[in-house]
Design an enzyme around this catalytic site. Sequence first.
Site, mmCIF file in Angstrom:
data_model
loop_
_atom_site.group_PDB
_atom_site.id
_atom_site.type_symbol
_atom_site.label_atom_id
_atom_site.label_comp_id
_atom_site.label_asym_id
_atom_site.label_seq_id
_atom_site.Cartn_x
_atom_site.Cartn_y
_atom_site.Cartn_z
ATOM 1 N N ARG A 173 0.813 -1.222 0.000
ATOM 2 C CA ARG A 173 0.000 0.000 0.000
ATOM 3 C C ARG A 173 0.847 1.274 0.000
ATOM 4 O O ARG A 173 0.317 2.364 0.091
ATOM 5 C CB ARG A 173 -0.992 0.026 1.179
ATOM 6 C CG ARG A 173 -1.830 -1.202 1.362
ATOM 7 C CD ARG A 173 -2.884 -1.408 0.330
ATOM 8 N NE ARG A 173 -3.853 -0.318 0.294
ATOM 9 C CZ ARG A 173 -4.712 -0.139 -0.681
ATOM 10 N NH1 ARG A 173 -4.751 -0.978 -1.681
ATOM 11 N NH2 ARG A 173 -5.556 0.851 -0.657
ATOM 12 N N LEU A 174 2.159 1.138 -0.093
ATOM 13 C CA LEU A 174 3.035 2.307 -0.197
ATOM 14 C C LEU A 174 3.261 2.585 -1.679
ATOM 15 O O LEU A 174 4.354 2.426 -2.222
ATOM 16 C CB LEU A 174 4.350 2.066 0.552
ATOM 17 C CG LEU A 174 4.177 1.869 2.057
ATOM 18 C CD1 LEU A 174 5.502 1.518 2.708
ATOM 19 C CD2 LEU A 174 3.564 3.116 2.695
#
Length: 194
Positions: A173-174
């Site tokens: 999710r980065l």
Amino acid sequence: MLTPNDPIKIFKHLYIQIHESSTEEPTAMSLATANNEGVPSVRIVLLKDFDESGFVFYTNMASRKAKELRENPMAALCFYWEPIYYQVRIEGTVNIVADTEADAYFASRPRASQIGAWASRQSNVLKTRDELAKRIAKYDAKFKGIEAPRPEFWSGFRLLPNTIEFWLRHPDRLHERTLYTRVGELWESNLLYP
């Protein structure tokens, strides 16, 4: 992530990749508009051309989107290309394409799409599908054996981007985000937090 200073070149590279994938409708994009009171609306349209001068799509000029774009010539586009893990967001101003450009594109469309453009009273209330079928038959007969010309009420818009953002999905999710902002004739780029 791609790193050239020209976001149009990056977009072209990704556009080629998505066309080589198994995506059924690689030119599909969300088009967000707002009327002169700021009330937003969004729908899917198809990208028909792009280059340094902008991103082009076509529509009935009596449609809600066309009315909104004439009232408020600012718009946003969003592509989500799941097979290559990219989202592309584009924001800018719109202009109506030249008649010659609209004529050329209309002539390249399949005949059924040309007749459909004539028959559809886009965004108006349709009482029954039979009503549409009758309008299609009417225009099919009208242009039987001849080229269907582009209707005066049908044209295109070109969105000249002020910003283009590339978002690359990461499993943690980065995600990777790069925002390009037009500064005169050049582009400035910045990484953004995910």
